[in-house]
Write a protein that holds these residues in place. Structure first.
Motif, mmCIF file in Angstrom:
data_model
loop_
_atom_site.group_PDB
_atom_site.id
_atom_site.type_symbol
_atom_site.label_atom_id
_atom_site.label_comp_id
_atom_site.label_asym_id
_atom_site.label_seq_id
_atom_site.Cartn_x
_atom_site.Cartn_y
_atom_site.Cartn_z
ATOM 1 N N LEU A 152 0.832 -1.197 0.000
ATOM 2 C CA LEU A 152 0.000 0.000 0.000
ATOM 3 C C LEU A 152 0.864 1.243 0.000
ATOM 4 O O LEU A 152 0.474 2.284 -0.505
ATOM 5 N N TRP A 177 2.493 2.307 -3.763
ATOM 6 C CA TRP A 177 1.751 2.238 -5.028
ATOM 7 C C TRP A 177 1.866 3.510 -5.820
ATOM 8 O O TRP A 177 1.783 3.508 -7.034
ATOM 9 N N CYS A 204 4.939 3.688 -8.349
ATOM 10 C CA CYS A 204 5.061 2.992 -9.614
ATOM 11 C C CYS A 204 4.023 3.423 -10.648
ATOM 12 O O CYS A 204 3.992 2.889 -11.737
ATOM 13 N N PRO A 206 -2.604 12.041 1.759
ATOM 14 C CA PRO A 206 -1.265 11.664 2.219
ATOM 15 C C PRO A 206 -1.082 10.164 2.013
ATOM 16 O O PRO A 206 -2.079 9.444 1.888
ATOM 17 N N ILE A 226 -1.068 6.439 2.373
ATOM 18 C CA ILE A 226 -1.677 5.581 3.381
ATOM 19 C C ILE A 226 -0.606 4.652 3.887
ATOM 20 O O ILE A 226 0.036 3.954 3.107
ATOM 21 N N ASP A 227 -0.425 4.616 5.133
ATOM 22 C CA ASP A 227 0.626 3.750 5.635
ATOM 23 C C ASP A 227 0.155 3.111 6.927
ATOM 24 O O ASP A 227 -0.815 3.525 7.554
#
Lengths: 509, 362
Positions: B214, B217, B220, B233, B235-236
């Motif tokens: 997640l 992403w 790329c 922002p 998502i982490d």
């Protein structure tokens, strides 16, 4: 705090999408789930996911769609109707290699079912995008694109022409030269699909310089690659003499024969097909094959395999023998006839028997030498029984009849003809008697044998309409013998003798 | 005259007589006339017929001759034709005989040469035999290769099996299941196990997962294909509470390879190796292989190559060798340096003293 909650919600949504797509893709691998999925309208659910922001979801959605479309023509039609193709084509040019692979897979799965689906793909302008994919660095992408092009072009000549017009052929030829075996295989099969339709398409493939590269790969140890390469060469060679000569000029000749000894059945079959396609064009090409010992190799190959694999080999022997009597003689001395007669009696399927019968007819129709060589293998009774059998198909009966006729008309080997007197139908009996009437006047030994073996008696028993050809033959046979002998063997002669005994008054003093 | 007179006398009578007679005759005149006509016509008919018959006879004679002539002529023609055909027949028969021979010869020689044909068939059967042999050999080679590969595969498989089952090996104290003490000979597996190395459980590779998580992403996707939002922002995952170490660090620590002692880990000649390594690195980084040497003595040995355009025969090497003092000190007359007219340059006075030939400072 609130920001974190918002993010958590988003994250959950993303996870759920991914999970859904993965689940569908996984379930689509099992055929029993497909109907349920289709009824649930999964295609319309997957369609928006193709536009998802997360590439993993996009790819997996494409994969799921591909698997669904792969399953049946209905689903492929649903994919086409769902307006998914333009989207795929658009993103085929834009996205990363994983997505390209997945998109090409969908195109392949849709296009393989029917010409209409393939046409739909062509109408979306997918060909240009696929051709661009052929220039990709990643061999996986190339492979997928090549496969899709192959599936599109295999339906008919127009679709192949479209693929050729998109400029795919030179790139496919480049793909053959790549080190990856899978890519080589698939591009060889795509070339074969393109060139199978018409001489012009095959010529395009030849002009791109495919033959030299294909010919190099005949000795590759990989069996599947060999299959495809041989099939491509065969499809190129089948159209015209020029193309066949081009294929021969690539010096495939002693090399191809090693493929006839391969373990793999399909390699053998395709090699036989290639040789057949070359041999059928002209006597010169057949001569070339005979001189390199191809006929012996093919004969051996027929002996080592079963079923449909034999068919091209059998036909090849027939084609070679049909060209000229010398070539037919070459087939005979390569021990082709016993092998063919084995095929004729062993094979369960009618079309293979028909091919063997045809080939035997082609071998035996040239001169009496040829006919004799065929007749001594005791193949004529088999042909006759196949002709008379009610189980054999119409085509087989026809071919058997023609073969019997053409062999009989040249056959002077009387021991083989004799059995025909007893169990042949009148339309074949005619030819048999014709041969007897030609041979007997000139051969005293045969005349004697004909009487002692009971042939003459049988001839007298034949009911022929006066004035017919049959009657003429009978008369000319009868003319070879003294009248008493003929009368002696005519049916009812003993009765007339007895009558004479009855009516005879002995002279008394 | 008398006669005349008599006649004249009788003339009346004669006249009467004449008339009388005429009148008598008149009754028969018509009949007689008819008779005379008939007689004449018959006669004339006879005459004409005789004439025509004569003519006919003559015509017959003419025709006879003419026809005879024609007939003879025709016959001659016929004979000629017959002779001609006979001749032609003969010629044709002869020609056929010649052609027959010639054609037979030609066909035998060029089209259907029996011996040639036989030879050809012989050659074909020989070619067939050779190709059969070659193919047989080829197949045998292939088969043996395959068999070998199969054996190798099996061997490998067995080895793997043995490595997996290595724990069944008997020890000094306890016999393994393949080494029953009640049997004379141990099982062949026992030997196999002895040879095999135990299978060490493979360490899991530590590292970040390559799949698109997640977190990465956004990295790329290209900017042009997707609407990239600045608002969201990344998502982490929520970081763990507490002052924990990074998870990868912990994992690394956990799966660190076994290092029994410092001694084993470090080889004795580590410094030497490190030097070598360093030198190699140095060498790799060098662009040219040739060492840069100090200029003073490096070019000394090189011969001066005169330019093609210059014609001077003087070169730097010639200067100072012949005209000036010899370099060999034994040839010197006095061992003092030449007296300089001009004050010497510092650099020149150190010439040949400061640098040795090998380029090292003395």
């Amino acid at each position: 705090m609130s920001q974190r909650q918002v993010l958590q919600g988003l994250e959950e949504y993303q996870k759920a999408r991914l999970q859904f797509v993965q689940k569908v893709a996984e379930q689509a691998t099992r055929p029993q789930n497909i109907e349920t999925l289709q009824n649930a309208g999964v295609i319309s659910l997957l369609r928006p996911l193709l536009l998802d922001v997360v590439p993993t979801i996009q790819q997996t959605a494409a994969l799921a769609l591909g698997r669904l479309a792969n399953y049946s023509d209905d689903l492929a039609e649903a994919v086409v109707k769902g307006d998914i193709l333009p989207q795929l084509v658009y993103s085929l040019a834009e996205q990363n290699r994983f997505y390209k692979k997945a998109a090409a897979f969908v195109l392949r799965a849709v296009g393989k079912h029917s010409p209409q689906r393939a046409q739909a793909i062509v109408d979306c302008g997918a060909l240009d995008a696929l051709v661009i994919c052929l220039e990709d660095f990643d061999p996986g992408v190339k492979e997928a694109a090549t496969w899709a092009l192959g599936c599109i072009s295999r339906h008919n000549a127009e679709l192949s022409q479209a693929v050729v017009d998109a400029g795919a052929v030179p790139l496919l030829v480049l793909c053959i030269q790549e080190p990856e075996i899978a890519l080589k295989r698939i591009s060889a099969s795509a070339l074969s699909e393109i060139s199978k339709h018409s001489p012009e398409l095959a010529q395009t493939v030849v002009d791109a310089g495919a033959i030299a590269h294909l010919a190099q790969m005949i000795l590759n140890p990989d069996a599947k690659l060999k299959q495809q390469v041989l099939s491509a060469l065969g499809q190129i060679a089948k159209h015209s003499v020029d193309l066949a000569e081009m294929v021969v000029e690539a010096e495939i000749f002693p090399v191809v024969l090693t493929c006839l000894k391969d373990k793999d059945e399909y390699v053998k079959k395709n090699a036989c097909t290639l040789i057949r396609e070359i041999a059928k064009h002209t006597p010169e090409l057949s001569q070339l094959i005979v001189n390199t010992g191809g006929v012996a190799a093919v004969t051996d190959c027929i002996g080592t395999c079963k079923g449909n694999t034999r068919l091209p080999g059998i036909m090849m022997l027939g084609y070679v023998a049909a060209h000229s009597e010398n070539l037919a003689m070459a087939v005979i001395i390569s021990k082709g006839v016993p092998q063919l007669s084995i095929c004729l009696s062993e094979e369960p399927e009618d079309h293979i028997k028909a091919a063997a019968a045809w080939a035997l007819g082609q071998i035996g129709r040239h001169t009496s030498e040829h006919a004799r060589a065929v007749a001594v293998t005791n193949v004529l009774p088999v042909l006759l029984s196949l002709y008379m059998s009610t189980e054999s198909s119409e085509d087989l009966q026809m071919k058997c009849k023609k073969a019997i006729k053409s062999i009989l008309q040249k056959c002077t080997y009387l021991p083989a003809l004799e059995p025909f007197l007893y169990d042949a139908p009148p339309n074949i009996l005619k030819h048999v008697l014709g041969q007897f009437s030609k041979v007997l006047p000139h051969d005293s030994e045969a005349r004697r044998l004909f009487v002692t073996s009971g042939g003459l008696r049988k001839v007298q028993e034949i009911q022929a309409e006066p004035g017919s050809l049959l009657q003429e033959y009978i008369n000319s046979i009868n003319n070879c013998y003294p009248e008493e002998v003929v009368r002696y063997y005519s049916p009812g002669y003993s009765d007339t003798l007895l009558q004479r005994v009855d009516s005879y008054q002995p002279i008394t003093d | 005259m008398a006669t005349l007179a008599r006649l004249q006398a009788r003339s009346g009578f004669v006249g009467n007589q004449y008339y009388f007679r005429n009148s008598v005759v008149d009754a028969f005149r018509k009949k007689e006339n008819h008779a005379a006509v008939k007689i004449q016509s018959w006669f004339r008919g006879c005459q004409v017929r005789a004439y025509i018959r004569h003519l006919h006879r003559i015509a017959t004679i003419i025709q006879k001759w003419w026809r005879g002539y024609l007939g003879r002529k025709h016959y001659q023609l016929l004979v000629e034709v017959a002779y001609y055909t006979m001749k032609m027949d003969l010629y044709n028969a002869m020609a056929v005989r010649i052609q027959r021979r010639w054609r037979a010869y030609k066909v035998r020689k060029y089209c259907f040469n029996y011996f040639c044909f036989k030879e050809y068939l012989q050659a074909v059967s020989e070619a067939n035999d050779t190709i059969r042999e070659v193919l047989q050999e080829f197949a045998e080679i292939q088969e043996s290769e395959e068999k070998k590969a199969k054996l190798e595969r099996e061997e490998k498989q067995r080895e793997k099996e043995a490595r997996k089952m290595h724990h069944l090996l008997s020890t000094k104290q306890i016999p393994g299941i393949y080494n029953s003490p009640f049997r004379k000979e141990p099982d062949p597996w026992e030997l196999q196990l002895q040879k095999a190395k135990p299978l060490v459980s493979r360490r899991r590779r530590v590292g970040p997962k390559p799949s698109a998580g997640l977190a990465n992403w956004l990295a790329c996707t290209s900017a042009r294909s997707f609407p990239q939002s600045d608002i969201l922002p990344p998502i982490d995952r929520k970081p763990c509470q507490g002052p924990f170490r990074n998870i990868s660090e912990v994992l690394e620590q956990r799966y660190k390879p076994l290092e029994p002692t410092l001694r084993v880990a470090q080889p004795v000649d580590e410094i030497k190796r490190a030097r070598e390594e360093f030198r190699r690195q140095e060498w790799v980084r060098n662009i040219t292989d040739k060492m840069f040497l100090p200029f003073s003595s490096y070019h000394k040995k090189e011969k001066y190559m005169p330019s093609m355009l210059s014609s001077s025969k003087y070169d730097p090497s010639s200067c100072g060798k012949q005209d000036f003092r010899s370099e060999d000190p034994r040839k010197w007359i006095c061992d003092k340096d030449f007296q300089t007219v001009l004050p010497s340059f510092d650099l020149f006075s150190k010439y040949g003293k400061l640098y040795s030939k090998a380029g090292q400072i003395v």
